[in-house]
Design a protein around this motif. Structure first.
Motif, PDB file in Angstrom:
ATOM      1  N   SER A  93      -5.614  -5.204   1.139  1.00 24.80           N
ATOM      2  CA  SER A  93      -6.420  -5.316   1.182  1.00 24.80           C
ATOM      3  C   SER A  93      -6.285  -5.241   2.501  1.00 24.80           C
ATOM      4  O   SER A  93      -7.692  -4.284   2.912  1.00 24.80           O
ATOM      5  N   ASN A  94      -5.452  -5.647   2.981  1.00 21.23           N
ATOM      6  CA  ASN A  94      -5.948  -5.284   4.713  1.00 21.23           C
ATOM      7  C   ASN A  94      -5.731  -3.642   5.313  1.00 21.23           C
ATOM      8  O   ASN A  94      -6.525  -3.283   5.997  1.00 21.23           O
ATOM      9  N   PHE A  95      -4.795  -3.424   4.883  1.00 17.53           N
ATOM     10  CA  PHE A  95      -4.549  -2.206   5.111  1.00 17.53           C
ATOM     11  C   PHE A  95      -5.122  -0.765   4.361  1.00 17.53           C
ATOM     12  O   PHE A  95      -5.806   0.575   4.779  1.00 17.53           O
ATOM     13  N   ILE A  96      -5.992  -1.320   3.249  1.00 19.47           N
ATOM     14  CA  ILE A  96      -7.030   0.091   2.760  1.00 19.47           C
ATOM     15  C   ILE A  96      -7.669   0.020   3.916  1.00 19.47           C
ATOM     16  O   ILE A  96      -8.624   1.031   3.910  1.00 19.47           O
ATOM     17  N   GLY A  97      -8.757  -1.314   4.376  1.00 21.98           N
ATOM     18  CA  GLY A  97      -9.757  -1.110   5.373  1.00 21.98           C
ATOM     19  C   GLY A  97      -9.383  -0.458   6.698  1.00 21.98           C
ATOM     20  O   GLY A  97     -10.195   0.043   7.960  1.00 21.98           O
ATOM     21  N   TRP A  98      -8.393  -0.115   7.078  1.00 22.55           N
ATOM     22  CA  TRP A  98      -7.759   0.514   8.282  1.00 22.55           C
ATOM     23  C   TRP A  98      -7.789   2.334   7.828  1.00 22.55           C
ATOM     24  O   TRP A  98      -7.801   3.514   8.703  1.00 22.55           O
ATOM     25  N   ARG A 107     -11.489   5.779  -2.632  1.00 25.41           N
ATOM     26  CA  ARG A 107     -10.289   6.958  -3.254  1.00 25.41           C
ATOM     27  C   ARG A 107      -9.534   5.325  -3.184  1.00 25.41           C
ATOM     28  O   ARG A 107      -9.383   4.997  -4.635  1.00 25.41           O
ATOM     29  N   ALA A 108      -9.122   4.884  -2.355  1.00 24.89           N
ATOM     30  CA  ALA A 108      -8.285   3.976  -2.434  1.00 24.89           C
ATOM     31  C   ALA A 108      -9.142   2.251  -2.681  1.00 24.89           C
ATOM     32  O   ALA A 108      -7.975   2.036  -3.049  1.00 24.89           O
ATOM     33  N   LEU A 109     -10.456   2.604  -2.290  1.00 18.87           N
ATOM     34  CA  LEU A 109     -10.897   0.964  -2.920  1.00 18.87           C
ATOM     35  C   LEU A 109     -10.872   0.823  -4.163  1.00 18.87           C
ATOM     36  O   LEU A 109     -10.251   0.652  -5.136  1.00 18.87           O
ATOM     37  N   ILE A 110     -11.065   2.198  -4.595  1.00 22.03           N
ATOM     38  CA  ILE A 110     -11.725   2.103  -6.901  1.00 22.03           C
ATOM     39  C   ILE A 110      -9.949   2.326  -7.020  1.00 22.03           C
ATOM     40  O   ILE A 110     -10.086   1.362  -8.114  1.00 22.03           O
ATOM     41  N   MET A 115      -6.233  -1.192 -10.442  1.00 23.94           N
ATOM     42  CA  MET A 115      -4.445  -2.324  -9.967  1.00 23.94           C
ATOM     43  C   MET A 115      -5.265  -3.899 -10.328  1.00 23.94           C
ATOM     44  O   MET A 115      -4.289  -4.268 -11.745  1.00 23.94           O
ATOM     45  N   LEU A 116      -6.194  -4.203  -9.359  1.00 22.85           N
ATOM     46  CA  LEU A 116      -6.443  -5.844  -9.480  1.00 22.85           C
ATOM     47  C   LEU A 116      -6.998  -6.295 -11.229  1.00 22.85           C
ATOM     48  O   LEU A 116      -6.116  -6.486 -11.786  1.00 22.85           O
TER      49      LEU A 116
END
Length: 372
Positions: A93-98, A107-110, A115-116
């Protein structure tokens, strides 16, 4: 040979604090036996390696690869070793924000959301009903966190760019001041020194034929040299940082000494303005006051101060003659334009029963940028 660093120094202790969250999956795996125990420890070690690599900012493709490995490990540990391993989702969650690229971030957030939610559904099917309900608020935080991290990084980047721009402006101001000093030296001190040279040559010719006149010329040389020394002192005094409040006092003194009544409207508090803005506006005020004394033949001078959101303006009005027919825009106004250009400011003038100079400077405050 470079010394090995587990995490880049610029992050401080932050990466090490997050390692505490690995204690729970290590405890869950330690209860297993045989191949499941070995595979569990291997997955945690691989997760730790991916965590370290993501902090080193690899190329985008490699970054995505390590992030995908983290997501896969979280799914495996959650379904096969214990549902509470889903809390490892705070790491990706932290690394997606980068992610800087907006489309890649989405795309990464989707993928992360899928996954969650998919893992939660499988846990619910497996019978972990209570745990699934407990996880819902934490999953919501995991999904919101990337937006906060992305916003924080954007603010940090804006602050960095603003600091760099301010440093560049300071360098440009120093360079412009060197040019101004060189121009003033050429226009004033250069003329004075040339006069001293001519007078000295004249004294050499008169010392034998007309000694009395030679003495008079020598006295004039002394007066001229004192004038040159005074000019140098004035130039040096102008090199220090000025403030608007100080310059208003100086402006009032020179105008009233010339018989011109001075008044100020709109306030007298300027301490909230950045020093660089104050210095440039103060130099413009000094130039304007000098021009009014030399050329305007005015009886009154009024300075209007006004500040709106994001802008600062000064209006300098006199009731003098304005521009005469044989008068042209000189170095003074051009010098103001050059100084104000460093702040994206501008100066405009109008001639109508005197002259009006209007100086406008945009103010971009760091606090306002952080609120965007």
């Amino acid at each position: 040979m470079n010394n090995f660093q587990l995490f880049p120094k610029k992050f401080g202790f932050f990466p090490y604090i997050f390692l505490v969250y690995l204690l729970m999956p290590i405890f869950n795996v330690s209860n297993e036996k045989g191949w499941k125990l070995l595979i569990g420890y291997t997955l945690i070690l691989l997760f730790l390696i991916s965590y370290r690599q993501l902090f080193c900012f690899p190329p985008v493709k490699v970054y995505v690869c390590w992030l995908s490995i983290q997501l896969a490990i979280i799914v495996i540990l959650s379904l096969w070793y214990g549902p509470y391993n889903l809390f490892l989702g705070f790491f990706p969650s932290n690394f997606i924000g980068w992610f800087e690229h907006k489309a890649l971030f989405k795309r990464a957030l989707i993928v992360f959301s899928s996954m969650l939610l998919g893992t939660l559904l499988l846990l619910f099917i497996q019978g972990a009903h209570i745990e699934t309900l407990t996880f819902l608020p934490f999953v919501a935080v995991m999904l919101i966190s990337p937006f906060g991290i992305r916003s924080m990084n954007k603010r940090m980047e804006l602050e960095k760019e603003l600091d760099q721009a301010n440093e560049k402006i300071k360098e440009l101001v120093k360079r412009e001041e060197r040019v101004r000093i060189a121009r003033d030296l050429h226009d004033t001190l250069g003329h004075t020194l040339s006069l001293i040279t001519l007078q000295s040559q004249l004294v050499q010719r008169l010392v034998e034929k007309q000694p009395e006149r030679a003495i008079e010329e020598a006295r004039e040389i002394e007066g001229t040299s004192r004038s040159a020394l005074r000019q140098v002192r004035e130039l040096v005094s102008e090199m220090r940082a000025l403030t608007i409040a100080e310059e208003f006092i100086h402006m009032e003194q020179i105008l009233e000494a010339a018989g011109i009544k001075f008044s100020q409207k709109g306030g007298n508090e300027f301490t909230h303005l950045p020093p660089l803005v104050q210095n440039i506006i103060a130099m413009c005020l000094r130039e304007a006051g000098t021009n009014i004394v030399k050329h305007s033949k005015a009886q009154n001078c009024v300075v209007h101060f006004q500040q709106e959101k994001g802008a600062f303006s000064l209006k300098i009005q006199d009731d003098g003659i304005g521009f005469s027919e044989n008068m042209k825009i000189g170095n003074g106004l051009r010098g103001m334009e050059e100084r104000l250009a460093l702040l994206n400011g501008q100066v405009e003038y109008r001639v109508d029963k005197g002259m009006t100079l209007e100086i406008t400077v945009p103010l971009i405050l760091k606090q306002e940028e952080m609120a965007l």
